[in-house]
Design an enzyme around this catalytic site. Structure first.
Site, mmCIF file in Angstrom:
data_model
loop_
_atom_site.group_PDB
_atom_site.id
_atom_site.type_symbol
_atom_site.label_atom_id
_atom_site.label_comp_id
_atom_site.label_asym_id
_atom_site.label_seq_id
_atom_site.Cartn_x
_atom_site.Cartn_y
_atom_site.Cartn_z
ATOM 1 N N TYR A 184 0.872 -0.785 0.168
ATOM 2 C CA TYR A 184 -0.055 0.091 0.310
ATOM 3 C C TYR A 184 0.696 1.280 0.209
ATOM 4 O O TYR A 184 2.013 1.241 0.720
ATOM 5 C CB TYR A 184 -0.550 0.466 1.196
ATOM 6 C CG TYR A 184 -2.095 -0.858 1.251
ATOM 7 C CD1 TYR A 184 -3.090 -0.683 0.415
ATOM 8 C CD2 TYR A 184 -2.357 -1.438 1.663
ATOM 9 C CE1 TYR A 184 -4.479 -1.566 -0.214
ATOM 10 C CE2 TYR A 184 -3.857 -2.943 2.048
ATOM 11 C CZ TYR A 184 -4.238 -2.303 1.130
ATOM 12 O OH TYR A 184 -5.506 -3.215 1.602
ATOM 13 N N LYS A 214 -3.278 -4.082 -8.460
ATOM 14 C CA LYS A 214 -4.299 -4.781 -8.021
ATOM 15 C C LYS A 214 -5.247 -4.016 -7.859
ATOM 16 O O LYS A 214 -5.374 -3.241 -6.649
ATOM 17 C CB LYS A 214 -3.825 -5.708 -6.437
ATOM 18 C CG LYS A 214 -5.049 -6.592 -6.195
ATOM 19 C CD LYS A 214 -4.546 -7.033 -5.001
ATOM 20 C CE LYS A 214 -5.656 -7.986 -4.287
ATOM 21 N NZ LYS A 214 -6.119 -6.755 -3.511
ATOM 22 N N HIS A 258 -12.031 -5.408 -4.753
ATOM 23 C CA HIS A 258 -11.072 -5.406 -2.621
ATOM 24 C C HIS A 258 -12.473 -6.227 -1.521
ATOM 25 O O HIS A 258 -11.861 -6.243 -1.130
ATOM 26 C CB HIS A 258 -10.564 -4.267 -2.507
ATOM 27 C CG HIS A 258 -9.371 -4.092 -1.189
ATOM 28 N ND1 HIS A 258 -9.140 -3.676 -1.681
ATOM 29 C CD2 HIS A 258 -9.893 -4.589 -0.238
ATOM 30 C CE1 HIS A 258 -8.480 -4.117 -0.920
ATOM 31 N NE2 HIS A 258 -8.892 -4.488 0.290
ATOM 32 N N THR A 267 -1.923 -2.797 -4.562
ATOM 33 C CA THR A 267 -2.996 -1.787 -4.208
ATOM 34 C C THR A 267 -3.671 -0.544 -4.528
ATOM 35 O O THR A 267 -2.965 -0.031 -3.482
ATOM 36 C CB THR A 267 -3.331 -2.909 -2.924
ATOM 37 O OG1 THR A 267 -3.261 -3.933 -3.531
ATOM 38 C CG2 THR A 267 -4.866 -2.779 -2.934
#
Ligand SMILES: Cc1cc2nc3c(=O)[nH]c(=O)nc-3n(C[C@H](O)[C@H](O)[C@H](O)COP(=O)(O)O)c2cc1C
Length: 386
Positions: free
Chosen positions: A130, A253, A277, A156
Site C-alpha cells: 500500500y 491490484k 477488494h 494495491t
C-alpha cells in the site's frame, strides 16, 4: 456445525465458530450494504459451464505458468490483512501451505508477521504494497521485500480512501469507545483461539508497521493508522515511482476498468488483478466476473491478468479463466481455512480447489489450463449467462 470440512463454505462455518466475533466479521464482511460482495459470489456462480462428453480426459494438467514460473495450479493466496491473527503466526502457516502446494502466497502490508519473519520460514512469496503518505517508509518496505527475495510486488490501488464496513462498527472493531471492552468479551468466548493465538501466538503486532506503530500496537491503533496514513493523492506518477524501485514483476491490484488496465500497462505493470477488494471498498462496483471480459480484451495478452472476488471453489477458478483470467486469487477462501485449521486447513482448501478444477475441466473437455476459454461457457446472445 460441521466438524469435517468438504468445501470452503464448511470452512467458513468453522471459522465463525473459532474466531472472536469481531475478527470473523472483519474477515467475512464487505462495505456498506455488501452488494458488491454478494455480486462477486453470485455472478460467478451463475455462469453456466458447457458440458461436453466422450472426449479423452484421462490426463489433465492443471499447472500454469506465471512470471517465469510453473505453478501447480492457476491459483494463488491473495493478500488478506490481519491473517496472522486468524491462527498462530498465521501468515507463516499460510506461506508454508502455499509453498508445499507450489502456489503463490501474497503477504499483505497489514500482516501480523513481518516480511522478514515469513521470509525466514518460507521465502519466495509475493508482497502486497500500500502506498502511504510517508514515501520513505514505502521505499523501505519495497527494499525489505527486495531483500527478502519476494517474487512479485502487488501494488494495491483501490484503497485511496477506506470504504466503511458496517459490520466492523457493530462488532466493536471500529469507531466505538466501548470497542476494547466489547472485544475482550468476545475474545473470552473463544478459549481455543485465545490459547492458540492470543497466548501462544504472541507478539500480536503488525509486523511490517512496527517501525511506525511500535511493538505494542493494538488493533484499534492499526485502524486509526490506516485512516490517517493511507494516501488519497496517489496517481499514476506514484506507480512510475514504485516501478523505478522494483525490477521484478509488478502487478496493479484493484483494476475494474479497461482504460485503467491499458494505463497500468503503459506505466510498466507486468500484470493487473481485476478486483474490487472482495466487495470491501466501492459498494455497487461491478463484480469481478462482469468486469473481467472487457479488461481481458483491452489487455490482449500484453500483461498477465489475475482476478479475484467470489472464488469459492475450483469451478469458480475455471469460470474466471474462461472469462479471460490467466490466474485466480482467493481471499476469504483460504483465510477461513487458516482460521479453522491453520496450515493444514489451507493445504486442504488447495486440494479441494484442485479436485474441483479437475472435474470441471474433465466435463468441459479441457485437458490443460491453456484450453480453458470462453468456448466452455454457455452463451445467451453474446454474453456468458449470468
Ligand atoms: C479480511 C480481508 C483483508 C484484506 N486485506 C487486504 C490487504 O491487506 N491488501 C489487499 O490488497 N487486499 C486485501 N483484501 C482483498 C483481497 O486481497 C481480495 O481482493 C479479496 O478478498 C478477494 O475476494 P474474495 O475474498 O471473495 O476471494 C482483503 C480481503 C479480506 C477479506
Amino acid at each position: 456445525m460441521a466438524r469435517q470440512a468438504a468445501s470452503i463454505s464448511d470452512y467458513r462455518a468453522l471459522a465463525r465458530a473459532r474466531l472472536p466475533h469481531f475478527l470473523f466479521e472483519y474477515l467475512d464482511g464487505g462495505s456498506y450494504d455488501e452488494v458488491t460482495l454478494r455480486r462477486n459470489v453470485e455472478d460467478l456462480q451463475a455462469i453456466a459451464l458447457k458440458q461436453r462428453v466422450l472426449r479423452d480426459v484421462s490426463t489433465i494438467d492443471v499447472s500454469a505458468e506465471l512470471f517465469g514460473k510453473r505453478w501447480a495450479l492457476p491459483v494463488g493466496l491473495g493478500p488478506v490483512g490481519l491473517s496472522g491473527l486468524y491462527a498462530r503466526r498465521g501468515e507463516v502457516q499460510a506461506a508454508k501451505a502455499a509453498a508445499a502446494a507450489n502456489v503463490p502466497f501474497a503477504l499483505s502490508t497489514l500482516s501480523a508477521c513481518s516480511i522478514a519473519e515469513v521470509a525466514a520460514a518460507e521465502p519466495g512469496f509475493w508482497f502486497q504494497l500500500y502506498i502511504v503518505k510517508d514515501r520513505e517508509f514505502v521505499a523501505d518496505m519495497i527494499a525489505r521485500a527486495k531483500a527478502a527475495g519476494c517474487g512479485a510486488l502487488l501494488l494495491t490501488v483501490d484503497l485511496a480512501v477506506p470504504g466503511t464496513r458496517y459490520r466492523d462498527y457493530r462488532s466493536g472493531l471500529s469507531g466505538s469507545m466501548r470497542g476494547p471492552v466489547s472485544r475482550l468479551k468476545q475474545v473470552l468466548q473463544r478459549p481455543d483461539w485465545t490459547w492458540d493465538v492470543a497466548v501462544r501466538g504472541r507478539p500480536m503486532t503488525m509486523g511490517n508497521l512496527e517501525p511506525v506503530l511500535g511493538a505494542d500496537a493494538a488493533l484499534s491503533d492499526l485502524m486509526g493508522w490506516v485512516a490517517q496514513n493511507f494516501d488519497s493523492s496517489v496517481t499514476w506518477k506514484d506507480v512510475e515511482w514504485v516501478r523505478s524501485q522494483w525490477s521484478g514483476p509488478m502487478v496493479l491490484k484493484g483494476i475494474l476498468d479497461p482504460d485503467d488496465a491499458r494505463e497500468a500497462i503503459a506505466n510498466g505493470a507486468d500484470g493487473v488483478v481485476v478486483s474490487n477488494h472482495g466487495g470491501r471498498q466501492l459498494d455497487g462496483a461491478l463484480s469481478s466476473a462482469r468486469a473481467l471480459p472487457p479488461i481481458a480484451d483491452a489487455v490482449a495478452g500484453r500483461a498477465a491478468i489475475l482476478a479475484d472476488g467470489g472464488v469459492r471453489s475450483g469451478l469458480d477458478v475455471v469460470r474466471m479463466l474462461a472469462l479471460g483470467a490467466d490466474f485466480a486469487l482467493m481471499g476469504r477462501g483460504w483465510a477461513y481455512a487458516l482460521a479453522a485449521r491453520g496450515q493444514a486447513g489451507v493445504a486442504h482448501v488447495l486440494k479441494l480447489i484442485e479436485a474441483e478444477m479437475r472435474v470441471a475441466m474433465a466435463l468441459t473437455a479441457c485437458t490443460s489450463v491453456g484450453e480453458i476459454d470462453e468456448q466452455i461457457l454457455e452463451r445467451s446472445g453474446n454474453q456468458a449467462t449470468f
